[in-house]
Design a protein around this motif. Structure first.
Motif, PDB file in Angstrom:
ATOM      1  N   ASN A 270      52.492 -20.188  30.170  1.00  0.00           N
ATOM      2  CA  ASN A 270      53.760 -20.452  29.501  1.00  0.00           C
ATOM      3  C   ASN A 270      53.507 -20.505  28.000  1.00  0.00           C
ATOM      4  N   LEU A 271      54.022 -19.515  27.278  1.00  0.00           N
ATOM      5  CA  LEU A 271      53.781 -19.434  25.833  1.00  0.00           C
ATOM      6  C   LEU A 271      55.024 -19.743  25.004  1.00  0.00           C
ATOM      7  N   ARG A 272      56.125 -20.050  25.652  1.00  0.00           N
ATOM      8  CA  ARG A 272      57.369 -20.253  24.898  1.00  0.00           C
ATOM      9  C   ARG A 272      57.224 -21.260  23.756  1.00  0.00           C
ATOM     10  N   PRO A 273      56.570 -22.408  23.942  1.00  0.00           N
ATOM     11  CA  PRO A 273      56.510 -23.360  22.817  1.00  0.00           C
ATOM     12  C   PRO A 273      55.726 -22.845  21.619  1.00  0.00           C
ATOM     13  N   TYR A 274      54.880 -21.816  21.820  1.00  0.00           N
ATOM     14  CA  TYR A 274      53.992 -21.379  20.746  1.00  0.00           C
ATOM     15  C   TYR A 274      54.341 -19.990  20.231  1.00  0.00           C
ATOM     16  N   PHE A 275      55.391 -19.397  20.760  1.00  0.00           N
ATOM     17  CA  PHE A 275      55.691 -18.004  20.453  1.00  0.00           C
ATOM     18  C   PHE A 275      56.638 -17.888  19.270  1.00  0.00           C
ATOM     19  N   ASN A 276      56.267 -17.073  18.305  1.00  0.00           N
ATOM     20  CA  ASN A 276      57.124 -16.773  17.164  1.00  0.00           C
ATOM     21  C   ASN A 276      57.898 -15.500  17.486  1.00  0.00           C
ATOM     22  N   LEU A 277      59.216 -15.617  17.628  1.00  0.00           N
ATOM     23  CA  LEU A 277      60.007 -14.462  18.046  1.00  0.00           C
ATOM     24  C   LEU A 277      60.108 -13.391  16.963  1.00  0.00           C
ATOM     25  N   SER A 278      59.982 -13.767  15.705  1.00  0.00           N
ATOM     26  CA  SER A 278      60.185 -12.797  14.641  1.00  0.00           C
ATOM     27  C   SER A 278      58.936 -11.991  14.321  1.00  0.00           C
ATOM     28  N   GLN A 279      57.748 -12.599  14.460  1.00  0.00           N
ATOM     29  CA  GLN A 279      56.518 -11.859  14.195  1.00  0.00           C
ATOM     30  C   GLN A 279      55.346 -12.575  14.848  1.00  0.00           C
ATOM     31  N   GLY A 280      54.275 -11.855  15.068  1.00  0.00           N
ATOM     32  CA  GLY A 280      53.110 -12.467  15.690  1.00  0.00           C
ATOM     33  C   GLY A 280      52.030 -11.436  15.963  1.00  0.00           C
ATOM     34  N   VAL A 374      63.194  -9.767  19.243  1.00  0.00           N
ATOM     35  CA  VAL A 374      62.309 -10.052  20.363  1.00  0.00           C
ATOM     36  C   VAL A 374      62.839 -11.256  21.125  1.00  0.00           C
ATOM     37  N   THR A 375      63.115 -11.094  22.394  1.00  0.00           N
ATOM     38  CA  THR A 375      63.507 -12.216  23.247  1.00  0.00           C
ATOM     39  C   THR A 375      62.642 -12.155  24.493  1.00  0.00           C
ATOM     40  N   LEU A 376      61.779 -13.137  24.665  1.00  0.00           N
ATOM     41  CA  LEU A 376      60.825 -13.105  25.755  1.00  0.00           C
ATOM     42  C   LEU A 376      61.054 -14.277  26.705  1.00  0.00           C
ATOM     43  N   LEU A 396      41.379 -14.228  24.714  1.00  0.00           N
ATOM     44  CA  LEU A 396      42.723 -13.881  24.255  1.00  0.00           C
ATOM     45  C   LEU A 396      43.153 -14.877  23.199  1.00  0.00           C
ATOM     46  N   LEU A 397      43.736 -14.389  22.112  1.00  0.00           N
ATOM     47  CA  LEU A 397      44.270 -15.281  21.086  1.00  0.00           C
ATOM     48  C   LEU A 397      45.625 -14.773  20.624  1.00  0.00           C
ATOM     49  N   MET A 398      46.436 -15.697  20.135  1.00  0.00           N
ATOM     50  CA  MET A 398      47.762 -15.360  19.640  1.00  0.00           C
ATOM     51  C   MET A 398      48.002 -16.102  18.344  1.00  0.00           C
ATOM     52  N   CYS A 399      48.444 -15.384  17.327  1.00  0.00           N
ATOM     53  CA  CYS A 399      48.801 -15.978  16.041  1.00  0.00           C
ATOM     54  C   CYS A 399      50.309 -15.934  15.871  1.00  0.00           C
ATOM     55  N   ASP A 400      50.828 -16.845  15.045  1.00  0.00           N
ATOM     56  CA  ASP A 400      52.280 -16.932  14.883  1.00  0.00           C
ATOM     57  C   ASP A 400      52.791 -16.086  13.724  1.00  0.00           C
TER      58      ASP A 400
END
Length: 423
Positions: A270-280, A374-376, A396-400
């Motif tokens: 579940n990545l919703r709390p950490y996901f930046n919808l505009s860029q990443g 982006v709507t995930l 795996l890594l994800m940046c905001d």
């Protein structure tokens, strides 16, 4: 907090909002806490390779498999093995209980005995002479599109004294009669994609690409061209799945008197709390089998479009949006780093794929533009029940925010994964 700081410092780049090392546990770091998977399941036994014991082990249902590769160039390597479902169509494939039991048959001058040296369990077959070891199999046929009538036949092989076998010692075959010509072409042979100590896994494929197989009864097995002796174990025959048609199976499904199946791995976060919808930015390391999987999924993020699917062929963003098709050929049997960024652009948004730290090209000769925001959904999937992963996945890594090309290259060269030396 100290653990998070160490992880961020090791990246030598922008701190991620999510990092999943996947090197022995499925848990990762997110913000100031631990990110646990929302689901991992596989409703069957599966196998994994034990480097120390030099044999295949069984992982119980719903237990992940981690590749460690002790003593490898990168030291204690890491990665979680994610696979699609599969079925071994050959009964008595492991020679554990009855040795060479029916329905196995022998032709030519082969001499077959039981040896206490199994790659899976206690026993293998010792084979001397020239000839064929085979079963008569009624292969399943799909009558409708996409006619997935490719099959992969694989087995483990080594010499009794421990030396690796020659490629000419044995090879898989599929024929319409015990002495007929093989339908497996020499170009389709492949050696295993990971170190197995003295054991080597060979595989071949047969079938008509996109066509229906009218003849369903086949003679399938191993053909021995050298006098030997050699040891053989863990023979497997799988039908190609989904768009892949077939690829070398990475784990083994032992069978008794009947065919047996392995469930697919499902891994979600579940990545919703950490996901930046505009860029990443999202990046991961993956170890690709040999031969490469044509359409293996390594990451999916979906919503009411657009959606994103990261594969070795590239990145698909949005249902009707253009496809970012990376014009690169990842080396089979090696680690590859895949990253992609999304950010605002003149037409609404821009998506760029970076294989091994450098921008990939695509059909449009540039980044893919998408017009919708982006709507995930809540979940990112590294593997799904009906997707086709077949790889080791690690770090795996994800940046905001969307990292620059220079930052992407820095991550590739000095990141936490098994990066090669800078060139």
């Amino acid at each position: 907090t100290a653990v998070i700081l160490v992880a961020q410092q090791a990246l030598a780049g922008p701190p991620p909002v999510v990092r999943l090392p996947l090197n022995g546990t499925l848990a990762g770091l997110a913000g100031q806490g631990t990110l646990e998977p929302t689901a991992f399941r596989r409703a069957s036994l599966a196998t994994w390779w034990d480097d120390q014991a030099g044999c295949l082990r069984e992982a119980p249902a719903d237990v992940p498999r981690f590749e460690r590769r002790l003593g490898h160039l990168w030291g204690t390597a890491r990665g979680v093995l994610l696979e699609p479902p599969g079925t071994n169509l050959l009964p008595h494939s492991s020679f554990e209980e009855a040795g060479l039991a029916a329905p196995w048959q022998v032709s030519g001058g082969l001499r077959v005995t039981v040896a206490e040296a199994g790659v899976h369990g206690r026993q293998a077959l010792r084979v001397e002479g020239q000839g064929r070891l085979y079963q008569v199999v009624d292969l399943p046929v799909q009558e409708e599109w996409p006619f997935h009538n490719f099959f992969c036949l694989s087995f483990y092989l080594r010499r009794p004294e421990g030396a690796p076998p020659s490629p000419y010692d044995a090879h898989p075959f599929a024929a319409l009669s015990p002495d007929g010509p093989s339908e497996i072409l020499a170009a389709d042979f492949t050696w295993d994609w990971r170190d197995r100590g003295p054991w080597v896994r060979l595989a071949g494929r047969f079938g008509n690409n996109g066509q229906r197989l009218d003849q369903t009864r086949w003679i399938c097995g191993l053909e021995f061209a050298a006098p030997g002796p050699v040891l053989v174990d863990a023979v497997q025959l799988e039908q190609g799945l989904g768009q892949n048609y077939v690829s070398t199976a990475s784990s083994y499904v032992p069978t008794g008197a009947e065919p047996a199946s392995r469930a697919g791995d499902v891994l979600q976060y579940n990545l919703r709390p950490y996901f930046n919808l505009s860029q990443g930015t999202v990046a991961l390391w993956t170890w690709q089998p040999n031969p490469a999987v044509p359409n293996g999924y390594f990451l999916t993020m979906s919503g009411s479009p657009p959606y994103a699917m990261l594969t070795f062929q590239g990145l698909t963003w949005g249902g009707a949006s253009p496809r970012l098709q990376g014009q690169f050929s990842p080396a089979p049997g090696a680690w590859t780093w895949l990253a992609f960024t999304w950010e605002p652009g003149p037409q609404g948004g821009l998506v760029t794929l970076y294989p091994n730290g450098r921008p990939g090209r695509n059909r449009e000769e540039g980044p893919v533009a998408y017009s919708d925001p982006v709507t995930l959904e809540e979940v990112m999937s590294l593997s799904r029940e009906f997707a086709e992963p077949l790889a080791l996945t690690a770090d795996l890594l994800m940046c905001d925010r969307a990292l620059s090309a220079a930052e992407i290259l820095t991550l590739f060269r000095s990141g936490p994964g098994p990066a090669p030396p800078a060139t």
